[in-house]
Design a protein around this motif. Structure first.
Motif, mmCIF file in Angstrom:
data_model
loop_
_atom_site.group_PDB
_atom_site.id
_atom_site.type_symbol
_atom_site.label_atom_id
_atom_site.label_comp_id
_atom_site.label_asym_id
_atom_site.label_seq_id
_atom_site.Cartn_x
_atom_site.Cartn_y
_atom_site.Cartn_z
ATOM 1 N N ALA A 363 -13.221 -12.316 6.735
ATOM 2 C CA ALA A 363 -13.019 -13.537 7.506
ATOM 3 C C ALA A 363 -14.236 -13.869 8.357
ATOM 4 C CB ALA A 363 -11.786 -13.392 8.377
ATOM 5 N N PHE A 493 1.109 -15.575 21.349
ATOM 6 C CA PHE A 493 2.037 -14.802 20.509
ATOM 7 C C PHE A 493 2.706 -13.688 21.323
ATOM 8 C CE2 PHE A 493 2.701 -11.115 17.694
ATOM 9 C CZ PHE A 493 3.377 -11.662 16.616
ATOM 10 N N VAL A 513 4.578 -3.047 19.426
ATOM 11 C CA VAL A 513 3.977 -3.772 18.293
ATOM 12 C C VAL A 513 2.497 -3.404 18.151
ATOM 13 C CG1 VAL A 513 3.296 -6.053 17.435
ATOM 14 C CG2 VAL A 513 5.618 -5.680 18.292
ATOM 15 N N THR A 518 -1.348 -2.097 12.148
ATOM 16 C CA THR A 518 -2.365 -1.537 11.260
ATOM 17 C C THR A 518 -3.715 -1.493 11.974
ATOM 18 O OG1 THR A 518 -1.163 -2.588 9.463
ATOM 19 C CG2 THR A 518 -3.340 -1.743 8.949
ATOM 20 N N ALA B 195 7.932 -9.241 14.831
ATOM 21 C CA ALA B 195 6.649 -9.454 15.503
ATOM 22 C C ALA B 195 5.566 -8.583 14.864
ATOM 23 C CB ALA B 195 6.781 -9.137 16.986
ATOM 24 N N LEU B 196 5.916 -7.337 14.538
ATOM 25 C CA LEU B 196 4.936 -6.424 13.923
ATOM 26 C C LEU B 196 4.445 -6.980 12.592
ATOM 27 C CD1 LEU B 196 3.384 -3.725 13.820
ATOM 28 C CD2 LEU B 196 5.397 -2.717 12.731
ATOM 29 N N GLY B 198 4.450 -10.040 11.624
ATOM 30 C CA GLY B 198 3.639 -11.220 11.892
ATOM 31 C C GLY B 198 2.232 -10.833 12.308
ATOM 32 N N PHE B 199 2.150 -9.877 13.210
ATOM 33 C CA PHE B 199 0.842 -9.459 13.713
ATOM 34 C C PHE B 199 0.027 -8.780 12.611
ATOM 35 C CE2 PHE B 199 -1.934 -6.604 16.254
ATOM 36 C CZ PHE B 199 -2.653 -7.604 16.895
ATOM 37 N N ASN B 200 0.674 -7.886 11.850
ATOM 38 C CA ASN B 200 -0.020 -7.226 10.737
ATOM 39 C C ASN B 200 -0.464 -8.224 9.680
ATOM 40 O OD1 ASN B 200 -0.075 -4.610 11.616
ATOM 41 N ND2 ASN B 200 1.779 -3.978 10.526
ATOM 42 N N ARG B 202 -1.682 -11.128 10.079
ATOM 43 C CA ARG B 202 -2.999 -11.661 10.446
ATOM 44 C C ARG B 202 -4.091 -10.676 10.050
ATOM 45 N NH1 ARG B 202 -2.261 -14.627 15.951
ATOM 46 N NH2 ARG B 202 -0.111 -15.291 15.729
ATOM 47 N N PHE B 203 -3.853 -9.399 10.380
ATOM 48 C CA PHE B 203 -4.856 -8.369 10.084
ATOM 49 C C PHE B 203 -5.097 -8.278 8.575
ATOM 50 C CE2 PHE B 203 -6.121 -4.031 9.061
ATOM 51 C CZ PHE B 203 -7.131 -3.791 9.983
ATOM 52 N N ASP B 204 -3.991 -8.213 7.816
ATOM 53 C CA ASP B 204 -4.121 -8.071 6.361
ATOM 54 C C ASP B 204 -4.912 -9.230 5.772
ATOM 55 O OD1 ASP B 204 -2.674 -5.832 6.649
ATOM 56 O OD2 ASP B 204 -0.810 -6.613 5.787
ATOM 57 N N GLN B 206 -7.115 -11.147 7.332
ATOM 58 C CA GLN B 206 -8.508 -11.117 7.750
ATOM 59 C C GLN B 206 -9.292 -9.993 7.070
ATOM 60 O OE1 GLN B 206 -9.031 -10.866 12.000
ATOM 61 N NE2 GLN B 206 -11.243 -10.574 11.799
ATOM 62 N N TYR B 207 -8.622 -8.875 6.841
ATOM 63 C CA TYR B 207 -9.330 -7.694 6.336
ATOM 64 C C TYR B 207 -9.099 -7.442 4.848
ATOM 65 C CZ TYR B 207 -10.656 -6.376 11.059
ATOM 66 O OH TYR B 207 -11.212 -6.346 12.300
ATOM 67 N N HIS B 208 -8.215 -8.212 4.235
ATOM 68 C CA HIS B 208 -7.898 -8.001 2.817
ATOM 69 C C HIS B 208 -7.588 -6.540 2.554
ATOM 70 C CE1 HIS B 208 -8.646 -11.863 1.036
ATOM 71 N NE2 HIS B 208 -9.664 -12.004 1.830
ATOM 72 N N SER B 209 -6.767 -5.954 3.376
ATOM 73 C CA SER B 209 -6.581 -4.522 3.273
ATOM 74 C C SER B 209 -5.299 -4.180 2.526
ATOM 75 C CB SER B 209 -6.551 -3.927 4.680
ATOM 76 O OG SER B 209 -5.651 -2.869 4.740
ATOM 77 N N LEU B 210 -5.436 -3.326 1.519
ATOM 78 C CA LEU B 210 -4.257 -2.854 0.800
ATOM 79 C C LEU B 210 -3.502 -1.838 1.637
ATOM 80 C CD1 LEU B 210 -5.959 -2.452 -2.660
ATOM 81 C CD2 LEU B 210 -4.395 -4.262 -1.943
ATOM 82 N N LEU B 211 -4.266 -1.136 2.469
ATOM 83 C CA LEU B 211 -3.667 -0.151 3.349
ATOM 84 C C LEU B 211 -2.609 -0.804 4.238
ATOM 85 C CD1 LEU B 211 -4.373 2.814 3.771
ATOM 86 C CD2 LEU B 211 -5.730 2.123 5.731
ATOM 87 N N GLY B 212 -2.917 -1.992 4.740
ATOM 88 C CA GLY B 212 -1.993 -2.720 5.603
ATOM 89 C C GLY B 212 -0.663 -2.939 4.906
#
Lengths: 524, 419
Positions: A363, A493, A513, A518, B195-196, B198-200, B202-204, B206-212
């Motif tokens: 990103a 949020f 949270v 992650t 919420a978790l 939703g927050f994750n 965003r991370f996934d 942005q980071y294209h992470s399979l781990l997520g």
């Protein structure tokens, strides 16, 4: 076939390696040379590497890798406030910090024993940890450290290094397996039982090496004092290794007769009988022409810092054809040995490189259109930082950094600092040994330990900014766990999340949270 | 190599299979009906290497017999040692293998071999039986984990940690983290999870992470485990006192009673593979007193487990296996103990997929060697996989893309498989 292999081995001992790095003038730092090799490799295969990660990302990554925990809030705040970060200076400071020595001491002790450092089953794990931590702190040359571990003698509670021999019972077979795997990166132990037709290593190599440990004896005190437990390792003046002779005819009891094996190192004639045997072994291991000791160490350190080894193993070293990774390995190994096996220099060289400081997120690059194949290629060419789950120790220390500890009576940090004997493994007992398992996830989800951490985080925020959830609360919690400031979106949020219930519960939910996210439980 | 050829030749000379040649194997398995396959498995692992002569392969009259007597079993002419009387009564529900042979005499290596079917390789941790079953047969829709281990920890295998076991350390409270604190509402947990994610998300992104993605799946799984009564605290002494006593609650420390009863409940709840760790069998000294004690718990626990499964109509679909990493020497040493002996040892099989009521293989008069039908560890694995309906002839690919056969060299022991 066999003769050819033996010949190949001798050759590679003489001329360090076939695919040597191209000569570079001394003025160019090794870090820059790494980056050039990687850039050339990416260009050759048409891979577009990501650009550098942000200062906040770098600070968190390098703290986790070098000190084993997330950075302190003050440093996160400074970066967030926009004061530029001198990355080289951060690295320099971390390498000389006590936390670096403790974290890498723990990593080493787990690697060498395949166990947590709390074991006292036949050896003194905490004492070995203390020895390794001290060696890292003093930046002892690696060749010296290895020789200390192999030449160890004496009592387990006095001489820390002897506990490596004791972990493997001070027996020739297990020690040979451990030395070849852990110091040389070779799977010699397969040759313990049989010759494999395609393997370079033969039974003769295994037992010839093992004979250098033939005169070791582990002794246990007959009547130790109450509560005392120790072991002693001695080297006897005489005695030879005897192994079963499978080719000979069994005797009348059906037992296979034994034969004597004399010390002999792979590719060499029988070892000099007038010297102490382990000293002969150490001399062979640490001579600069032995390609394995330095390359295996470089390979392992690279894996710790970038998440993947340069080469899978060294069994078939040198490889038949040159490759980018082989060039990187040679470059770093040559620099390592020519600078007196300096571990801190090696780590510094790697982490100040652009290659280590690559972003892990697309990103930030402005183009989101990278498909999974390109991502894989970026990863395999070191063109993108790997996302790695945190260990139990990293999680525990990071939570402690953010909120303090609630397990006061057995403060893990205190125990590590003072070198006191461990009685409990708080990180693993509470968080599980292995990331990415149901056990670890359940602990993060709702264990007593994590509930305690969540409470501490919420209470700390209330103490500072009062009970009603506001911007300051969210900012502080995001900074102390994620080591960056929240975006406007995120502020909204989390304020929404926290505003739904009574304020204390709301803050707990925010901490929960963040702690389960992650982003927190990985290094990226 | 030599073992499997020899065993094949022996099978052909005795079973009359030679006429068909080796291609008969595959058609024979295909003939085994789906009905006769096991849907789940309970492995009772006797860690340390139990003495076969003092349990399931007694040698009355031989110099190596030891101090135990041999007793009759439900099967004519078949004897067990005296301290497993209830299993002897159930012998018609067992397949008794007396000719297992291992290539490893060291605990770690042999335990690795019996769990994976592959000789230990320092660079490749092959999956254990439970991980393989979880990998091939887990149902993502089921709330319980596919592989549960009672008390035994495993190295992460090449399949990755997601196919490792959920390890139960305290049988009475198998997953302490599942109990929400008092006053903590379901709605609140739901809010946190939403919420978790939703927050994750965003991370996934942005980071294209399979781990997520893996981590999100794990958190959902953890949350769904709260729906499973089998992971809630459970006190069998209060809930099923009579049955618990039959399982042997009063024998030794009652561990085997709790473990076996828990295994039945887990299988009933849909767990595919349960492993029970039962250690203490490394009897280098004082063999006979130790084996007598150990046998008492095993006898009560395992025999009640088989009966209990049968009473609930679960035995037909549950494969029950009892084995250690190797056996112990016929020769009794100076400490009245027996030492490691990989050459010959025994295993018990029962339940789904198994042709019970038989003894397979035979050891010599004094127990020092195999007289008939040797069963290698890979053969043993091939048999268990086939009984569970897994196709051992197929090539599979591990999550990292590596080609992985369920067994490299094993051939199923057809006589042991139900038709």
């Amino acid at each position: 076939m066999y003769r050819f292999i033996r010949y190949a081995f001798t050759l590679c001992l003489v001329s360090a390696a076939v695919c040597e790095a191209t000569d570079s003038p001394d003025s160019i730092s090794v870090s820059t040379q790494i980056d050039r090799v990687v850039a050339a490799g990416c260009k050759k295969d048409g891979v577009n590497p990501l650009t550098a990660c942000s200062d906040a990302e770098f600070l968190r990554r390098v703290w986790l890798d070098l000190a084993g925990r997330t950075p302190p809030l003050t440093e996160v705040k400074a970066v967030a406030a926009g004061s530029g970060l001198n990355r080289g200076e951060v690295v320099q400071r971390l390498l000389t910090s006590p936390e670096f020595a403790r974290h890498w001491g723990r990593l080493w002790s787990e690697y060498l024993t395949d166990r947590r450092p709390f074991e006292t089953d036949g050896y003194d794990g905490p004492r070995l940890l203390q020895f390794l931590t001290e060696a890292i702190r003093a930046n002892q040359p690696y060749a010296e450290l290895v020789s200390d571990l192999i030449l160890g003698e004496g009592t387990s509670d006095v001489n820390g290094s002897v506990n490596f021999l004791l972990r493997f019972n001070a027996e020739p077979g297990p020690l040979t397996g451990a030395v070849s795997q852990k110091f040389l990166g070779l799977s010699l132990q397969c040759a313990e039982c049989h010759d494999h037709p395609h393997a370079r290593w033969k039974q003769q190599d295994f037992w010839g090496l093992a004979a250098h440990f033939a005169r070791l004896r582990k002794m246990t005190p007959a009547q130790p004092a109450e509560g005392e437990s120790f072991f002693v390792v001695i080297e006897r003046p005489a005695g030879e290794l005897r192994v079963e002779d499978k080719r000979a005819k069994p005797d009348e009891n059906g037992d296979a007769p034994t034969r004597t094996v004399y010390p002999q190192l792979p590719g060499l004639s029988r070892s000099n009988a007038s010297k102490q045997r382990r000293a002969v072994l150490v001399e062979w291991l640490t001579q600069p022409t032995n390609p394995y000791l330095s390359r295996h160490l470089v390979n392992s350190v690279w894996e710790r810092l970038l998440g993947e080894k340069l080469v899978q193993n060294l069994d078939h070293w040198p490889p038949e054809s040159a490759s980018m990774n082989c060039e990187l390995l040679n470059l770093l190994a040559d620099d390592f040995t020519s600078h007196n096996w300096n571990i801190q220099r090696l780590i510094q060289t790697i982490v100040v490189s652009e290659t280590y400081q690559r972003s892990s997120s697309t990103a930030e690059q402005g183009d989101a259109a990278v498909d999974s194949l390109q991502r894989e290629q970026q990863l395999s060419h070191w063109g993108r930082a790997r996302i790695r789950p945190l260990s139990a120790d990293q999680l525990h220390l990071s939570l402690g950094q953010a909120f303090g500890y609630h397990y006061d009576e057995n403060d893990y940090r205190l125990a590590v600092a003072t070198g006191e004997e461990f009685t409990q493994d708080i990180p693993v007992n509470n968080l599980g040994a292995t990331p990415l398992t149901l056990g670890r996830t359940l602990s993060l989800y709702n264990s007593d330990y994590v509930r305690g951490a969540v409470d501490l985080g919420a209470e700390a925020a209330i103490r500072l900014y009062g009970p009603t959830v506001g911007v300051e609360h969210v900012e502080r919690l995001v900074m102390s766990l994620l080591s960056r400031s929240p975006s406007t979106d995120e502020l909204e949020f989390f304020q929404d999340l926290g505003g739904e219930a009574d304020p204390r519960e709301g803050l707990q939910d925010i901490v929960w949270v963040l702690l389960n996210s992650t982003e927190f439980i990985t290094n990226h | 190599m030599s073992i499997s050829r020899r065993s094949f030749l022996q099978a052909t000379s005795l079973g009359g299979l030679s006429y068909f040649g080796s291609s008969i194997w595959s058609s024979l398995f295909a003939a085994q009906s789906e009905m006769s396959k096991a849907k789940s498995c309970i492995l009772i692992f006797l860690e340390g290497g139990p003495s076969q002569i003092d349990t399931f392969d007694p040698k009355p009259g031989a110099a190596t017999a030891g101090s135990f007597e041999a007793i009759d079993t439900k099967l004519a002419g078949v004897k067990f040692a005296q301290h497993v009387p209830r299993l002897a009564e159930l012998a018609d529900k067992l397949a008794i293998v007396r000719s297992l042979t291992s290539m490893e005499g060291d605990h770690d290596r042999a335990q690795n071999l019996i769990h994976t079917g592959y000789r230990p390789n320092p660079r490749l941790q092959y999956p254990s039986l439970g991980s393989t079953v979880a990998w091939r047969q887990s149902d993502p829709e089921i709330d319980v984990p596919a592989f549960v281990s009672i008390g035994r920890k495993f190295e992460t295998s090449i399949l990755g940690p997601q196919f490792g076991p959920f390890v139960i350390e305290d049988i009475g409270n198998p997953a302490p983290s599942l109990t929400l604190p008092e006053g903590f509402s379901e709605a609140r947990m739901k809010r946190r999870l939403t919420a978790l994610e939703g927050f994750n998300g965003r991370f996934d992104k942005q980071y294209h992470s399979l781990l997520g993605n893996d981590l999100t799946q794990l958190t959902r799984r953890a949350d769904r485990m709260r729906n499973c009564p089998v992971f809630q605290p459970y006190d069998p002494a209060a809930e099923e006192p009579e049955l618990f006593e039959r399982y042997g609650s009063g024998v030794n420390d009652g561990y085997m009673a709790r473990a076996c009863l828990s295994a039945r409940r887990l299988v009933e709840a849909g767990v595919k593979f349960v492993e029970i760790q039962y250690g203490g069998w490394d009897t280098h000294d004082d063999n006979f007193n130790q084996v007598q004690n150990l046998s008492a718990s095993l006898d009560a626990g395992m025999s009640t487990l088989i009966e209990d499964l049968q009473e609930r109509g679960l035995l037909q679909q549950t494969l029950v296996v009892c084995v250690g990493e190797f056996g112990r020497t016929p020769k009794i040493n100076g400490d009245n103990g027996r030492d490691h002996f990989p050459d010959v040892f025994s295993a018990l099989l029962a339940g789904g997929g198994i042709n019970v009521g038989q003894v397979l293989g035979e050891s010599s008069e004094d127990g020092s060697e195999i007289k008939h039908r040797p069963v290698s560890i890979p053969d043993f694995h091939a048999t268990l996989f086939t009984a569970m309906g897994l196709d051992i002839s197929k090539d599979y690919f591990a999550p990292d893309g590596r080609l992985l056969k369920l067994t490299e060299s094993g051939r199923p022991i057809t006589e042991l498989l139900a038709s």
